[in-house]
Design a protein around this motif. Structure first.
Motif, mmCIF file in Angstrom:
data_model
loop_
_atom_site.group_PDB
_atom_site.id
_atom_site.type_symbol
_atom_site.label_atom_id
_atom_site.label_comp_id
_atom_site.label_asym_id
_atom_site.label_seq_id
_atom_site.Cartn_x
_atom_site.Cartn_y
_atom_site.Cartn_z
ATOM 1 N N ALA A 206 0.750 -1.227 -0.150
ATOM 2 C CA ALA A 206 -0.107 0.120 -0.136
ATOM 3 C C ALA A 206 0.740 1.257 -0.026
ATOM 4 O O ALA A 206 0.476 2.338 -0.540
ATOM 5 N N VAL A 207 2.034 0.991 0.555
ATOM 6 C CA VAL A 207 3.121 2.387 0.811
ATOM 7 C C VAL A 207 3.382 3.061 -0.813
ATOM 8 O O VAL A 207 3.235 4.172 -0.886
ATOM 9 N N TYR A 208 3.225 2.149 -1.728
ATOM 10 C CA TYR A 208 3.730 2.636 -3.173
ATOM 11 C C TYR A 208 2.583 2.326 -4.040
ATOM 12 O O TYR A 208 2.623 2.718 -5.323
ATOM 13 N N ASN A 209 1.361 1.723 -3.775
ATOM 14 C CA ASN A 209 0.372 1.343 -4.542
ATOM 15 C C ASN A 209 -0.793 2.196 -4.341
ATOM 16 O O ASN A 209 -1.792 2.607 -5.092
ATOM 17 N N GLU A 210 -0.970 2.789 -3.162
ATOM 18 C CA GLU A 210 -2.286 3.678 -2.773
ATOM 19 C C GLU A 210 -2.046 5.106 -2.794
ATOM 20 O O GLU A 210 -1.232 5.613 -1.646
ATOM 21 N N ARG A 211 -2.860 5.735 -3.386
ATOM 22 C CA ARG A 211 -2.375 7.214 -3.364
ATOM 23 C C ARG A 211 -2.821 8.036 -2.123
ATOM 24 O O ARG A 211 -2.293 8.815 -1.503
ATOM 25 N N MET A 212 -3.794 7.381 -1.365
ATOM 26 C CA MET A 212 -4.343 7.919 -0.071
ATOM 27 C C MET A 212 -3.817 7.190 1.026
ATOM 28 O O MET A 212 -4.482 7.185 2.019
ATOM 29 N N ASP A 217 -2.794 4.804 9.797
ATOM 30 C CA ASP A 217 -3.611 3.436 9.688
ATOM 31 C C ASP A 217 -2.676 2.291 9.641
ATOM 32 O O ASP A 217 -3.043 1.060 10.164
ATOM 33 N N ALA A 218 -1.529 2.376 8.993
ATOM 34 C CA ALA A 218 -0.710 1.316 8.750
ATOM 35 C C ALA A 218 0.178 0.721 9.967
ATOM 36 O O ALA A 218 0.020 -0.343 10.505
ATOM 37 N N ALA A 219 0.584 1.864 10.825
ATOM 38 C CA ALA A 219 1.108 1.608 12.067
ATOM 39 C C ALA A 219 0.220 1.000 13.073
ATOM 40 O O ALA A 219 0.590 -0.056 13.623
ATOM 41 N N SER A 220 -1.118 1.553 13.051
ATOM 42 C CA SER A 220 -2.306 0.792 13.834
ATOM 43 C C SER A 220 -2.575 -0.624 13.565
ATOM 44 O O SER A 220 -2.852 -1.429 14.252
ATOM 45 N N ARG A 347 7.459 8.549 1.574
ATOM 46 C CA ARG A 347 7.921 9.544 1.066
ATOM 47 C C ARG A 347 9.204 8.799 -0.136
ATOM 48 O O ARG A 347 9.510 9.406 -1.110
ATOM 49 N N GLU A 348 9.564 7.720 0.241
ATOM 50 C CA GLU A 348 10.450 7.084 -0.610
ATOM 51 C C GLU A 348 10.170 6.433 -1.611
ATOM 52 O O GLU A 348 10.609 6.522 -2.758
ATOM 53 N N LEU A 349 8.912 5.606 -1.649
ATOM 54 C CA LEU A 349 8.245 4.847 -2.353
ATOM 55 C C LEU A 349 6.967 5.419 -3.111
ATOM 56 O O LEU A 349 6.327 4.834 -4.076
ATOM 57 N N GLY A 350 6.206 6.226 -2.134
ATOM 58 C CA GLY A 350 5.082 6.707 -2.958
ATOM 59 C C GLY A 350 5.131 7.555 -4.230
ATOM 60 O O GLY A 350 6.081 8.332 -4.162
ATOM 61 N N GLY A 351 4.276 7.086 -5.211
ATOM 62 C CA GLY A 351 4.330 7.981 -6.351
ATOM 63 C C GLY A 351 5.635 7.716 -7.104
ATOM 64 O O GLY A 351 6.071 8.621 -7.847
#
Length: 351
Positions: A206-212, A217-220, A347-351
């Motif tokens: 999801a880090v690199y596939n989901e725009r939102m 939420d990932a931490a939780s 920040r590293e993988l998004g977008g």
């Protein structure tokens, strides 16, 4: 079959202990190496062989483990009082100090006095997951017995016995993801393990596939898994302590320690697997698929391992491992540490 043949690998440890049984033991040993590789089980087997017994419990085996987060001086004082009692049945008394790395300074100083001049009939075995916190004065008075992580081959052989129904690619993946630790392998075979793994790999992607993508939420989601694991450990420990003669305070401390320990171990295991996913992106991107850990997800990795992610995935893996190191070493708030990590990953993988 010799005493230690049923334990896989650990060749140097078994060689040293077999020699001790043949030639006579030293007065003190320090078993050291990663958690979950069989140190405690081999220590107990060594103790039984020293006493020439096959019984699981014996009046001349004294076992001490941490209550709460450390081994305090009161526990060592109690051991020292017992240390100067003659053996009940055997020619020796064997003292197993588990989680020895958790001795506080006062406890370590108290133990040192008897390591310097132990009774002739006593053998003291310290078992530690890391040797660093143990004072050099204690280390120097013990014979060091090293343990290492098990090989992938050993883990696959265990899986063939414990879970013969697993497909070959799943067996290889579990052997690699468990990273040579028996406790991690057992964790992967638990009833809720598949759901936990699906959640983790879903968040990794999801880090690199989901725009939102939402770091909080990932931490939780990861912390929900750790709490579930802690609850399971708590319930198991409550059953164990119910059959022991412990004070209410001791029983509560054991249960709490089991719960906290399981939560912490689950968190560290999740982070190791998260790092291995980003490492696998690099491995696939450079064409080294034979080294992939998540073999059972190779098709997904082929899709995700794009050339533009090559460098960034390597940085992401290192960021996860750095968080792992900080959580292992320092008393950080897990929610904040994980949120900060997922912000960095996005920040590293998004977008």
């Amino acid at each position: 079959m010799t005493t230690f043949e049923r334990f896989r690998e650990q060749y140097e440890a078994k060689r040293l202990l077999q020699a001790a049984l043949a030639e006579g033991p030293a007065h003190a040993y320090l078993f050291h190496g990663p958690a979950g590789v069989g140190k405690r089980e081999i220590a107990r087997a060594f103790a039984r062989d020293l006493l020439a017994t096959t019984r699981e419990t014996h009046p001349d085996i004294y076992e001490l483990d941490a209550l709460g987060d450390m081994i305090r001086i009161d526990a060592i004082r109690e051991l020292r009082r017992d240390l100067h009692m003659r053996p009940f049945e055997a020619d020796r008394r064997v003292y197993l100090i588990l989680s020895a790395q958790l001795m506080n300074d006062e406890a370590a100083d108290a133990l040192l006095k008897d390591l310097e001049e132990p009774p002739s009939y006593a053998v003291i075995v310290l078992v530690a997951d890391t040797i660093g916190p143990i004072a050099e004065t204690i280390r120097s008075r013990c014979q060091l017995v090293p343990f290492t992580r098990l090989s992938e081959r050993a883990m696959r052989e265990l899986l063939e016995t414990r879970a013969p129904e697993l497909a070959e690619e799943k067996r290889v993946a579990f052997a690699r993801v468990s990273a040579g630790r028996l406790d991690r392998l057992a964790r992967l075979l638990e009833p809720h393990a598949a759901a936990r793994r699906e959640m983790l790999l879903g968040q990794a992607r999801a880090v690199y596939n989901e725009r939102m993508f939402e770091p909080a939420d990932a931490a939780s989601a990861l912390l929900t898994c750790t709490r579930q694991r802690g609850t399971e450990a708590k319930e198991l420990e409550e059953v164990k302590v119910a059959g022991l003669e412990l004070s209410a305070r001791e029983a509560e401390q054991r249960v709490r320690r089991a719960q906290r320990g399981a939560e912490r171990e689950e968190l560290l295991a999740l982070l190791e697997e998260l790092a291995s996913w980003y490492r696998d992106l690099v491995v696939v991107a450079v064409g080294a698929e034979g080294a992939v850990m998540h073999v059972d997800r190779i098709e997904v990795l082929r899709v995700d391992a794009t050339p533009e992610r090559l460098v960034r995935a390597g940085c992401a893996a290192e960021a996860v491992l750095e968080t792992w190191r900080r959580l292992e070493e320092f008393n950080l708030a897990p929610q904040l540490a994980l949120e900060a990590l997922f912000v960095e990953l996005a920040r590293e993988l998004g977008g």
